[in-house]
Design a protein around this motif. Structure first.
Motif, PDB file in Angstrom:
ATOM      1  N   GLU A   2     -12.729  -5.333 -18.472  1.00 53.18           N
ATOM      2  CA  GLU A   2     -13.284  -5.591 -19.800  1.00 53.18           C
ATOM      3  C   GLU A   2     -12.197  -5.978 -20.805  1.00 53.18           C
ATOM      4  N   VAL A   3     -11.023  -5.363 -20.687  1.00 50.33           N
ATOM      5  CA  VAL A   3      -9.958  -5.655 -21.669  1.00 50.33           C
ATOM      6  C   VAL A   3      -9.031  -6.752 -21.180  1.00 50.33           C
ATOM      7  N   GLY A   4      -9.305  -7.306 -19.984  1.00 45.77           N
ATOM      8  CA  GLY A   4      -8.527  -8.435 -19.493  1.00 45.77           C
ATOM      9  C   GLY A   4      -7.231  -8.090 -18.806  1.00 45.77           C
ATOM     10  N   ASP A   5      -7.051  -6.829 -18.406  1.00 44.55           N
ATOM     11  CA  ASP A   5      -5.843  -6.431 -17.672  1.00 44.55           C
ATOM     12  C   ASP A   5      -6.167  -6.475 -16.178  1.00 44.55           C
ATOM     13  N   PHE A   6      -6.092  -7.669 -15.603  1.00 49.56           N
ATOM     14  CA  PHE A   6      -6.597  -7.859 -14.242  1.00 49.56           C
ATOM     15  C   PHE A   6      -5.673  -7.268 -13.186  1.00 49.56           C
ATOM     16  N   ARG A   7      -4.381  -7.223 -13.455  1.00 47.61           N
ATOM     17  CA  ARG A   7      -3.476  -6.561 -12.512  1.00 47.61           C
ATOM     18  C   ARG A   7      -3.812  -5.069 -12.421  1.00 47.61           C
ATOM     19  N   LEU A   8      -4.067  -4.430 -13.558  1.00 47.30           N
ATOM     20  CA  LEU A   8      -4.443  -3.019 -13.548  1.00 47.30           C
ATOM     21  C   LEU A   8      -5.783  -2.828 -12.851  1.00 47.30           C
ATOM     22  N   ALA A   9      -6.704  -3.770 -13.049  1.00 53.39           N
ATOM     23  CA  ALA A   9      -7.992  -3.684 -12.365  1.00 53.39           C
ATOM     24  C   ALA A   9      -7.808  -3.706 -10.854  1.00 53.39           C
ATOM     25  N   GLU A  10      -6.906  -4.561 -10.366  1.00 54.25           N
ATOM     26  CA  GLU A  10      -6.638  -4.609  -8.925  1.00 54.25           C
ATOM     27  C   GLU A  10      -6.031  -3.301  -8.427  1.00 54.25           C
ATOM     28  N   LEU A  11      -5.143  -2.722  -9.208  1.00 62.17           N
ATOM     29  CA  LEU A  11      -4.509  -1.461  -8.801  1.00 62.17           C
ATOM     30  C   LEU A  11      -5.545  -0.346  -8.684  1.00 62.17           C
ATOM     31  N   HIS A  12      -6.442  -0.248  -9.672  1.00 64.73           N
ATOM     32  CA  HIS A  12      -7.454   0.809  -9.622  1.00 64.73           C
ATOM     33  C   HIS A  12      -8.489   0.534  -8.535  1.00 64.73           C
ATOM     34  N   THR A  13      -8.814  -0.732  -8.300  1.00 63.28           N
ATOM     35  CA  THR A  13      -9.729  -1.068  -7.204  1.00 63.28           C
ATOM     36  C   THR A  13      -9.124  -0.654  -5.876  1.00 63.28           C
ATOM     37  N   SER A  14      -7.854  -0.959  -5.685  1.00 61.25           N
ATOM     38  CA  SER A  14      -7.171  -0.573  -4.451  1.00 61.25           C
ATOM     39  C   SER A  14      -7.063   0.939  -4.313  1.00 61.25           C
ATOM     40  N   ALA A  15      -6.945   1.643  -5.435  1.00 67.52           N
ATOM     41  CA  ALA A  15      -6.907   3.108  -5.387  1.00 67.52           C
ATOM     42  C   ALA A  15      -8.260   3.682  -5.018  1.00 67.52           C
TER      43      ALA A  15
END
Length: 410
Positions: free
Chosen positions: A225-238
């Motif tokens: 939602e806030v556009g931090d796609f690298r962080l989104a990938e990290l949390h998805t992988s977690a």
């Protein structure tokens, strides 16, 4: 939850809602019996010492209503039997039995899109079994479905305090996740992130892998939602290794990752994933938003026939199941914007704005208004791009887990 100076103080539940809403949604003998059951459950819970005075064996007319209701809705027979026993012998029931009957009606109503009825009986279960934090959390989650955000806050706060008193770490984590979800639904992303992170930490500390996965999933959605796609990938992988293979939210995690791909203009990659997700989504309101995401991805990938097909399905669903109406209309507007179908895109953006204002979702109203202005200025999105190696690796992991989920039991 907001800090309280006295941790052991349990806040009261919110005042009961108007039970007449049941009759508005269930116009049958069953509706009348359920309306009366709400009265009886509240009386039973509020006056433990006066139950023999308050309740009397039903007369012939009441017994006939119960019999007709049982014939109309046989799936509610166990709950109707419990409510009938309440009238005949209120002392034979305990709190857990009565709460379970209310929970059964909640599930029945929820499965039919009768969300206010579902809320009334989720709350009735929490009134009947007031010391059970799971009942309070269920009431809060159901209140969020109908945007009763003051009630969401009150029930989750109560659930959190009850779980602290009971040393129930699982329900404590559920309350934190639920409170964060309310913050996310109202556009307060920084606050939502704090609660999701607290939930992730607590779940990890107490060995609750599934709940930790849920918290990381929610953190991923905030990052998108806030556009931090690298962080989104990290949390998805977690989240992926923490969820069991048959966890109900794995298709939703795949959708949310696909949405991150869309936001980065990786339309073909997103479409590949969404085509696999759509058949796995069961709830019609969730189908509407997932199919509308697919429409947007198809447009960006140049698949106009698939866009039109998905548009029809999403529009038909959201006409009845409108919980995610603003998001569905925004996605369809984005799809037609990608095709330079400006008038069609503008109509959807305008519908999104009106739906968001009606639902008091200010953050989505702002997004819809900005999109409408972009459309009127003929602003085209970027062209389809391919994800980089790191993103492709996460896509492979999500796809593999989605494939195993399809074969898992339940």
């Amino acid at each position: 939850m907001p800090s309280q100076p006295r941790q052991h103080r349990i806040p009261p539940p919110p005042a009961a809602l108007d039970r007449l809403r049941v009759l508005e949604q269930v116009e049958s003998t069953t509706g009348l019996v359920l309306w009366r059951a709400l009265v009886d459950v509240r009386l039973w819970a509020a006056a433990p010492d006066e139950r023999r005075i308050l309740f009397h064996a039903p007369n012939a007319d009441v017994r006939e209503r119960y019999a007709l209701a049982r014939a109309e809705t046989p799936e509610l027979a166990p709950a109707l039997g419990t409510f009938g026993l309440l009238l005949q012998a209120p002392d034979l029931l305990d709190a857990a039995q009565l709460a379970e009957a209310c929970a059964l009606v909640h599930e029945w109503a929820d499965g039919r899109g009768l969300y206010m009825t579902s809320l009334l009986f989720a709350e009735a279960a929490a009134y009947a079994e007031p010391d059970n934090p799971a009942r309070a959390n269920l009431a809060a989650r159901t209140a969020r479905m109908v945007m009763e955000y003051d009630r969401v806050s009150a029930w989750h706060l109560r659930a959190h305090k009850l779980s602290v008193r009971a040393k129930n770490d699982g329900e404590k984590v559920s309350a934190l996740i639920g409170y964060g979800a309310m913050m996310k639904a109202t556009g307060r992303y920084a606050e939502a992130r704090r609660f999701f992170q607290r939930a992730a930490n607590k779940a990890t500390e107490t060995g609750r892998r599934k709940e930790a996965g849920m918290a990381h999933h929610d953190l991923a959605s905030i990052a998108v939602e806030v556009g931090d796609f690298r962080l989104a990938e990290l949390h998805t992988s977690a989240a992926l290794p923490l969820y069991p293979n048959d966890h109900a939210r794995i298709p939703a995690l795949a959708h949310d990752f696909a949405f991150a791909l869309i936001r980065q203009h990786h339309y073909t990659a997103a479409l590949y994933l969404l085509e696999r997700v759509v058949p796995l989504i069961r709830r019609p309101e969730e189908q509407a938003v997932v199919i509308s995401s697919l429409a947007w991805a198809a447009a960006g990938a140049g698949r106009l026939n698939r866009l039109a097909e998905a548009e029809r399905t999403a529009a038909e669903l959201v006409g009845i199941f409108d919980e995610y109406g603003p998001a569905v209309f925004i996605h369809l507007a984005e799809g037609w914007r990608a095709c330079a179908e400006w008038e069609r895109a503008d109509r959807y953006a305008d519908a999104a704005l009106r739906a968001a204002e009606r639902r008091k979702e200010a953050h989505l109203a702002r997004e819809a208004a900005n999109l409408r202005e972009t459309i009127r200025q003929r602003g085209r999105p970027e062209r389809d791009t391919q994800p980089g190696p790191r993103t492709r690796a996460v896509l492979r992991d999500v796809s593999a887990r989605l494939g195993r989920w399809k074969q898992a039991p339940g």
